[in-house]
Design a protein around this motif. Structure first.
Motif, PDB file in Angstrom:
ATOM      1  N   ASP A 148       0.280  -5.390   0.570  1.00  0.00           N
ATOM      2  CA  ASP A 148       1.335  -5.077  -0.397  1.00  0.00           C
ATOM      3  C   ASP A 148       1.608  -6.267  -1.313  1.00  0.00           C
ATOM      4  OD1 ASP A 148       3.629  -3.224  -1.233  1.00  0.00           O
ATOM      5  OD2 ASP A 148       4.716  -5.052  -0.704  1.00  0.00           O
ATOM      6  N   THR A 149       1.623  -7.473  -0.750  1.00  0.00           N
ATOM      7  CA  THR A 149       1.858  -8.683  -1.544  1.00  0.00           C
ATOM      8  C   THR A 149       0.738  -8.905  -2.550  1.00  0.00           C
ATOM      9  OG1 THR A 149       3.107  -9.748   0.238  1.00  0.00           O
ATOM     10  CG2 THR A 149       2.144 -11.187  -1.436  1.00  0.00           C
ATOM     11  N   LEU A 150      -0.500  -8.772  -2.101  1.00  0.00           N
ATOM     12  CA  LEU A 150      -1.641  -8.987  -2.989  1.00  0.00           C
ATOM     13  C   LEU A 150      -1.635  -7.994  -4.149  1.00  0.00           C
ATOM     14  CD1 LEU A 150      -4.457  -9.603  -0.337  1.00  0.00           C
ATOM     15  CD2 LEU A 150      -3.399 -11.310  -1.827  1.00  0.00           C
ATOM     16  N   GLN A 151      -1.272  -6.751  -3.857  1.00  0.00           N
ATOM     17  CA  GLN A 151      -1.307  -5.719  -4.894  1.00  0.00           C
ATOM     18  C   GLN A 151      -0.111  -5.811  -5.831  1.00  0.00           C
ATOM     19  OE1 GLN A 151      -3.877  -2.193  -2.637  1.00  0.00           O
ATOM     20  NE2 GLN A 151      -1.668  -2.013  -2.767  1.00  0.00           N
ATOM     21  N   TYR A 178       1.485  -7.078   9.748  1.00  0.00           N
ATOM     22  CA  TYR A 178       1.202  -8.257   8.921  1.00  0.00           C
ATOM     23  C   TYR A 178       0.159  -7.917   7.860  1.00  0.00           C
ATOM     24  CZ  TYR A 178      -0.662 -12.846   7.625  1.00  0.00           C
ATOM     25  OH  TYR A 178      -1.096 -13.944   6.923  1.00  0.00           O
ATOM     26  N   ALA A 179      -0.904  -7.212   8.254  1.00  0.00           N
ATOM     27  CA  ALA A 179      -1.957  -6.839   7.307  1.00  0.00           C
ATOM     28  C   ALA A 179      -1.409  -5.933   6.208  1.00  0.00           C
ATOM     29  CB  ALA A 179      -3.107  -6.155   8.047  1.00  0.00           C
ATOM     30  N   MET A 180      -0.537  -5.012   6.566  1.00  0.00           N
ATOM     31  CA  MET A 180       0.054  -4.109   5.575  1.00  0.00           C
ATOM     32  C   MET A 180       0.943  -4.873   4.602  1.00  0.00           C
ATOM     33  SD  MET A 180       0.942  -0.903   8.135  1.00  0.00           S
ATOM     34  CE  MET A 180       1.811   0.031   6.871  1.00  0.00           C
ATOM     35  N   ALA A 181       1.726  -5.819   5.126  1.00  0.00           N
ATOM     36  CA  ALA A 181       2.585  -6.631   4.261  1.00  0.00           C
ATOM     37  C   ALA A 181       1.741  -7.513   3.345  1.00  0.00           C
ATOM     38  CB  ALA A 181       3.518  -7.489   5.113  1.00  0.00           C
ATOM     39  N   LEU A 182       0.652  -8.043   3.880  1.00  0.00           N
ATOM     40  CA  LEU A 182      -0.255  -8.875   3.087  1.00  0.00           C
ATOM     41  C   LEU A 182      -0.886  -8.071   1.958  1.00  0.00           C
ATOM     42  CD1 LEU A 182      -1.899 -11.454   2.583  1.00  0.00           C
ATOM     43  CD2 LEU A 182      -3.477 -10.706   4.375  1.00  0.00           C
ATOM     44  N   PHE A 233     -16.618   5.631   5.936  1.00  0.00           N
ATOM     45  CA  PHE A 233     -16.116   6.836   6.591  1.00  0.00           C
ATOM     46  C   PHE A 233     -14.660   7.148   6.257  1.00  0.00           C
ATOM     47  CE2 PHE A 233     -19.548   5.430   9.525  1.00  0.00           C
ATOM     48  CZ  PHE A 233     -20.363   6.546   9.410  1.00  0.00           C
ATOM     49  N   GLN A 234     -13.897   6.134   5.847  1.00  0.00           N
ATOM     50  CA  GLN A 234     -12.480   6.338   5.527  1.00  0.00           C
ATOM     51  C   GLN A 234     -12.158   5.684   4.174  1.00  0.00           C
ATOM     52  OE1 GLN A 234     -10.134   4.848   8.832  1.00  0.00           O
ATOM     53  NE2 GLN A 234     -11.606   5.614  10.315  1.00  0.00           N
ATOM     54  N   PRO A 235     -12.761   6.153   3.099  1.00  0.00           N
ATOM     55  CA  PRO A 235     -12.578   5.502   1.792  1.00  0.00           C
ATOM     56  C   PRO A 235     -11.160   5.587   1.253  1.00  0.00           C
ATOM     57  CG  PRO A 235     -13.723   7.601   1.545  1.00  0.00           C
ATOM     58  CD  PRO A 235     -13.637   7.335   3.016  1.00  0.00           C
ATOM     59  N   GLU A 236     -10.339   6.449   1.835  1.00  0.00           N
ATOM     60  CA  GLU A 236      -8.971   6.606   1.330  1.00  0.00           C
ATOM     61  C   GLU A 236      -8.034   5.513   1.834  1.00  0.00           C
ATOM     62  OE1 GLU A 236      -9.222   8.631   5.275  1.00  0.00           O
ATOM     63  OE2 GLU A 236     -10.478   8.559   3.471  1.00  0.00           O
ATOM     64  N   THR A 237      -8.466   4.703   2.805  1.00  0.00           N
ATOM     65  CA  THR A 237      -7.608   3.644   3.338  1.00  0.00           C
ATOM     66  C   THR A 237      -8.139   2.278   2.914  1.00  0.00           C
ATOM     67  OG1 THR A 237      -8.839   3.517   5.418  1.00  0.00           O
ATOM     68  CG2 THR A 237      -7.006   5.060   5.328  1.00  0.00           C
ATOM     69  N   GLN A 238      -7.347   1.226   3.167  1.00  0.00           N
ATOM     70  CA  GLN A 238      -7.722  -0.128   2.736  1.00  0.00           C
ATOM     71  C   GLN A 238      -7.699  -1.150   3.863  1.00  0.00           C
ATOM     72  OE1 GLN A 238      -4.927   0.435  -0.962  1.00  0.00           O
ATOM     73  NE2 GLN A 238      -6.104  -1.419  -1.321  1.00  0.00           N
ATOM     74  N   ILE A 239      -7.207  -0.763   5.033  1.00  0.00           N
ATOM     75  CA  ILE A 239      -7.170  -1.669   6.179  1.00  0.00           C
ATOM     76  C   ILE A 239      -7.949  -1.030   7.324  1.00  0.00           C
ATOM     77  CG2 ILE A 239      -5.703  -2.895   7.836  1.00  0.00           C
ATOM     78  CD1 ILE A 239      -3.454  -2.801   5.795  1.00  0.00           C
ATOM     79  N   TYR A 240      -8.893  -1.782   7.880  1.00  0.00           N
ATOM     80  CA  TYR A 240      -9.762  -1.243   8.923  1.00  0.00           C
ATOM     81  C   TYR A 240      -9.776  -2.184  10.126  1.00  0.00           C
ATOM     82  CZ  TYR A 240     -11.363   1.128   4.699  1.00  0.00           C
ATOM     83  OH  TYR A 240     -11.405   1.833   3.527  1.00  0.00           O
ATOM     84  N   ALA A 266      -2.542 -19.083  -1.639  1.00  0.00           N
ATOM     85  CA  ALA A 266      -1.914 -19.534  -0.393  1.00  0.00           C
ATOM     86  C   ALA A 266      -0.396 -19.504  -0.488  1.00  0.00           C
ATOM     87  CB  ALA A 266      -2.396 -20.938  -0.043  1.00  0.00           C
ATOM     88  N   GLU A 267       0.144 -19.703  -1.696  1.00  0.00           N
ATOM     89  CA  GLU A 267       1.594 -19.679  -1.867  1.00  0.00           C
ATOM     90  C   GLU A 267       2.165 -18.282  -1.633  1.00  0.00           C
ATOM     91  OE1 GLU A 267       2.572 -21.198  -5.673  1.00  0.00           O
ATOM     92  OE2 GLU A 267       1.624 -23.153  -5.356  1.00  0.00           O
ATOM     93  N   TYR A 268       1.365 -17.254  -1.860  1.00  0.00           N
ATOM     94  CA  TYR A 268       1.838 -15.876  -1.719  1.00  0.00           C
ATOM     95  C   TYR A 268       1.513 -15.279  -0.356  1.00  0.00           C
ATOM     96  CZ  TYR A 268       2.888 -15.621  -6.715  1.00  0.00           C
ATOM     97  OH  TYR A 268       3.424 -15.828  -7.961  1.00  0.00           O
ATOM     98  N   ILE A 269       0.582 -15.889   0.364  1.00  0.00           N
ATOM     99  CA  ILE A 269       0.168 -15.346   1.653  1.00  0.00           C
ATOM    100  C   ILE A 269       1.034 -15.942   2.756  1.00  0.00           C
ATOM    101  CG2 ILE A 269      -1.714 -15.234   3.325  1.00  0.00           C
ATOM    102  CD1 ILE A 269      -3.667 -15.271   1.005  1.00  0.00           C
ATOM    103  N   PRO A 270       1.754 -15.106   3.515  1.00  0.00           N
ATOM    104  CA  PRO A 270       2.598 -15.628   4.593  1.00  0.00           C
ATOM    105  C   PRO A 270       1.750 -16.164   5.741  1.00  0.00           C
ATOM    106  CG  PRO A 270       2.583 -13.222   4.626  1.00  0.00           C
ATOM    107  CD  PRO A 270       1.832 -13.638   3.402  1.00  0.00           C
ATOM    108  N   LEU A 271       1.881 -17.457   6.005  1.00  0.00           N
ATOM    109  CA  LEU A 271       1.102 -18.109   7.054  1.00  0.00           C
ATOM    110  C   LEU A 271       2.021 -18.915   7.960  1.00  0.00           C
ATOM    111  CD1 LEU A 271      -1.814 -19.541   4.869  1.00  0.00           C
ATOM    112  CD2 LEU A 271      -1.960 -17.553   6.368  1.00  0.00           C
TER     113      LEU A 271
END
Length: 352
Positions: A197-200, A191-195, A238-245, A155-160
């Motif tokens: 990136d933070t997790l990784q 927001y999802a892309m930034a999240l 169907f889109q295994p090359e991506t990470q956000i759906y 939770a400390e790393y996730i922007p909320l």
């Protein structure tokens, strides 16, 4: 946003009654919650968690982890220690009541549609959760267990924002109900892309994120949650090359998942059959998929494949000769994609 339960407020009231120096627990508007009285305090303009601030003869301290609550008492030499002690004791009361755990469990039950109407009302009242705030559900799936990273650390790393809801499910999954009052789909994707990136990059966690459609009320959140889960299930196939759906962007893929296997067979056989078995090697399939993903642009596809443009033309000519499909034409390219995606779906089901 965490709200102190009535039971915790009763314990705070009992604590304050034992003190020789009057101490007050205030809300963010300066209203006195404990002890109950009509007085309203003028709070300092700049308040920070766990930082003592003096104003108009009073000393103020905003509680750490409970930014909507502030302690106040007369500014005296001993007031510093009194407020710090009260803050620690209130934190102890809060932990003993297990507010964070209770909230997480209640929200988890909400997602699974296990709350009664009365329990829903209690949830909104006790934790100050607005019913009609538009929210989208982000379902986050970790590819490996993250037991070594507690949820409070995550939770400390996730922007909320204050009105976002973080809902831990288990060691591999958690949910964020994102407040979209001031955001649209574009901001949600950012927001999802930034999240991700933070997790990784900050925590070294590989994750997939599914995004459900907007829930207009708290009661609609379970539907958005199910859509977010389904977005990962379908999108990763169907889109295994991506990470956000995003669920609303997977219309064709959802249609194909709903297509019965017996109905799909003729479409698959039109492209994948005995005559084309040797033609569609892994290399050729990659060539076609890159060409389609690059909007049938020969130059862009050849660049992505690291081959000469003439080599790509040769491969497309070979496909046309054997299968009868000229993938440079949109209609034939769509037929191939439909058949290939249905084939992937059925292959995936067979493996399971």
């Amino acid at each position: 946003m965490i709200k102190l339960s009535d039971m915790v407020l009763q314990e705070v009231d009992a604590l304050f009654s034992t003190l020789s120096q009057p101490v007050f627990l205030l809300d963010r508007q300066g209203r006195c919650l404990v002890p109950r009285q009509p007085d309203t305090f003028m709070l300092p303009a700049t308040l920070q968690e766990n930082v003592l601030v003096s104003k108009s003869g009073y000393l103020f301290l905003t509680l750490p982890g409970l930014e909507t609550y502030t302690l106040a008492t007369k500014d005296r030499p001993e007031s510093h220690d009194v407020l710090l002690l009260c803050a620690k004791l209130i934190q102890t009361f809060k932990q003993e009541q297990g507010i964070t755990k209770e909230l997480g469990n209640a929200l988890k039950r909400l997602l699974h549609e296990e709350l009664s109407v009365q329990e829903m009302d209690t949830l909104m009242h006790d934790y100050d959760i607005a019913q009609d705030t538009p929210r989208a559900t982000l379902f986050i799936n970790f590819s490996r267990l993250h037991q070594q990273i507690p949820h409070d650390t995550l939770a400390e790393y996730i922007p909320l924002s204050e009105t976002d809801l973080l809902i831990p499910l288990d060691t591999r999954n958690l949910v964020i109900a994102r407040d979209l009052t001031d955001e649209g789909q574009e901001e949600l994707m950012e927001y999802a892309m930034a999240l991700l990136d933070t997790l990784q990059n900050e925590l070294g966690l590989h994750a997939l994120i599914g995004i459900g459609q907007v829930a207009r009320s708290l009661q609609d959140l379970p539907a958005s949650y199910e859509q977010a889960k389904k977005a990962i299930q379908i999108g990763s196939l169907f889109q295994p090359e991506t990470q956000i759906y995003q669920y609303h962007n997977l219309i064709l893929e959802r249609f194909m998942m709903d297509c019965a296997p017996e109905d799909a067979k003729p479409y698959i056989a039109a492209v994948f059959n005995r005559e084309t078995a040797k033609l569609f090697s892994d290399e050729m399939l990659e060539t076609v998929n890159v060409f389609i993903n690059r909007d049938l642009n020969l130059t862009d596809a050849a660049r992505d494949l690291y081959i000469h443009r003439n080599t790509l033309v040769y491969r497309l000519d070979k496909i046309q000769k054997v299968s009868g499909l000229d993938l440079r034409h949109f209609k034939d390219a769509m037929l191939f994609k439909l058949a290939d995606d249905l084939r992937k779906r059925d292959t995936s089901k067979t493996r399971k």
